[in-house]
Write an enzyme that holds these catalytic residues in place. Sequence first.
Site, PDB file in Angstrom:
ATOM      1  N   ALA A  60      35.383  34.634  41.943  1.00 22.82           N
ATOM      2  CA  ALA A  60      37.083  34.394  41.725  1.00 22.82           C
ATOM      3  C   ALA A  60      37.479  33.411  41.593  1.00 22.82           C
ATOM      4  O   ALA A  60      37.644  32.555  40.646  1.00 22.82           O
ATOM      5  CB  ALA A  60      37.570  36.039  41.577  1.00 22.82           C
ATOM      6  N   LEU A  61      36.871  32.574  42.615  1.00 24.75           N
ATOM      7  CA  LEU A  61      37.713  31.160  43.138  1.00 24.75           C
ATOM      8  C   LEU A  61      36.822  30.470  41.673  1.00 24.75           C
ATOM      9  O   LEU A  61      37.814  28.791  41.490  1.00 24.75           O
ATOM     10  CB  LEU A  61      38.022  31.015  44.309  1.00 24.75           C
ATOM     11  N   GLU A  62      35.371  30.564  41.094  1.00 26.22           N
ATOM     12  CA  GLU A  62      34.948  29.160  41.472  1.00 26.22           C
ATOM     13  C   GLU A  62      35.191  29.874  39.493  1.00 26.22           C
ATOM     14  O   GLU A  62      35.004  29.130  38.519  1.00 26.22           O
ATOM     15  CB  GLU A  62      33.520  29.533  41.110  1.00 26.22           C
ATOM     16  N   CYS A  84      35.825  41.095  40.343  1.00 23.37           N
ATOM     17  CA  CYS A  84      36.576  41.890  40.762  1.00 23.37           C
ATOM     18  C   CYS A  84      36.747  41.198  41.944  1.00 23.37           C
ATOM     19  O   CYS A  84      36.097  41.360  43.114  1.00 23.37           O
ATOM     20  CB  CYS A  84      35.366  43.035  40.588  1.00 23.37           C
ATOM     21  N   ILE A  85      37.838  41.539  42.901  1.00 21.94           N
ATOM     22  CA  ILE A  85      38.470  41.605  43.709  1.00 21.94           C
ATOM     23  C   ILE A  85      39.174  43.034  44.636  1.00 21.94           C
ATOM     24  O   ILE A  85      40.261  43.257  43.995  1.00 21.94           O
ATOM     25  CB  ILE A  85      39.896  40.519  44.001  1.00 21.94           C
ATOM     26  N   GLU A  89      40.887  44.132  54.640  1.00 20.44           N
ATOM     27  CA  GLU A  89      42.225  44.325  55.959  1.00 20.44           C
ATOM     28  C   GLU A  89      42.762  42.903  56.124  1.00 20.44           C
ATOM     29  O   GLU A  89      43.103  43.119  57.057  1.00 20.44           O
ATOM     30  CB  GLU A  89      41.228  44.974  56.875  1.00 20.44           C
ATOM     31  N   THR A  90      42.617  41.934  55.269  1.00 21.79           N
ATOM     32  CA  THR A  90      42.997  40.186  55.703  1.00 21.79           C
ATOM     33  C   THR A  90      43.762  39.825  54.525  1.00 21.79           C
ATOM     34  O   THR A  90      44.032  40.549  52.821  1.00 21.79           O
ATOM     35  CB  THR A  90      42.106  39.431  55.592  1.00 21.79           C
ATOM     36  N   HIS A  92      42.953  37.600  52.624  1.00 26.35           N
ATOM     37  CA  HIS A  92      42.377  36.769  51.563  1.00 26.35           C
ATOM     38  C   HIS A  92      42.139  37.541  50.355  1.00 26.35           C
ATOM     39  O   HIS A  92      42.014  36.408  49.726  1.00 26.35           O
ATOM     40  CB  HIS A  92      40.794  37.099  52.307  1.00 26.35           C
TER      41      HIS A  92
END
Length: 171
Positions: A60-62, A84-85, A89-90, A92
């Site tokens: 997704a960042l690209e 899709c993200i 647990e972080t 990110h």
Amino acid sequence: MQGAEKGTHNTLDGDGLTIGIVQARFNEGITNALFDACRNELIALGVNEDNIDHVTVPGALEVPLALQAMAHRGEYDALIALGCIIRGETYHFELVANESGAGVTRVGLDYDLPIANAILTTENLEQAIARQTEKGADAARVAVEMAQLMSDLAVDDGDMDLLMHGEQDPQ
């Protein structure tokens, strides 16, 4: 504003439109389903399959960078972002969701080009699966509707002269 109300397309007509799609490969099972639903809906709306350009990127960042490159070409009536993200647990998840969304919006505004953002952000895989087909088809409808709206709102050269020079329309 007088005359016909703009932006109220009861019939979505993709005939003659050229649409670019950027698909993130991360969570590929979901993004493939998004793409399939999106492409099928574009074709159902009358977009010629030869006028649908499809590229994939790692995640997704690209997506915004690929959208920007496509927008810069000036060949598209609308673009579609697919991804899709899924929350982990972080932190990110928030970073990727926020930055990809902001990037998609920025490209659309910078290029005056409609972009349907169908980058899913879900809590879990089950939510993503439940949304993949409808969100893909919805992205196609949004792209076609917004391409039609932007065409309706386009300022022709004569109107631009009036706006820039403050002259009154003689009508």
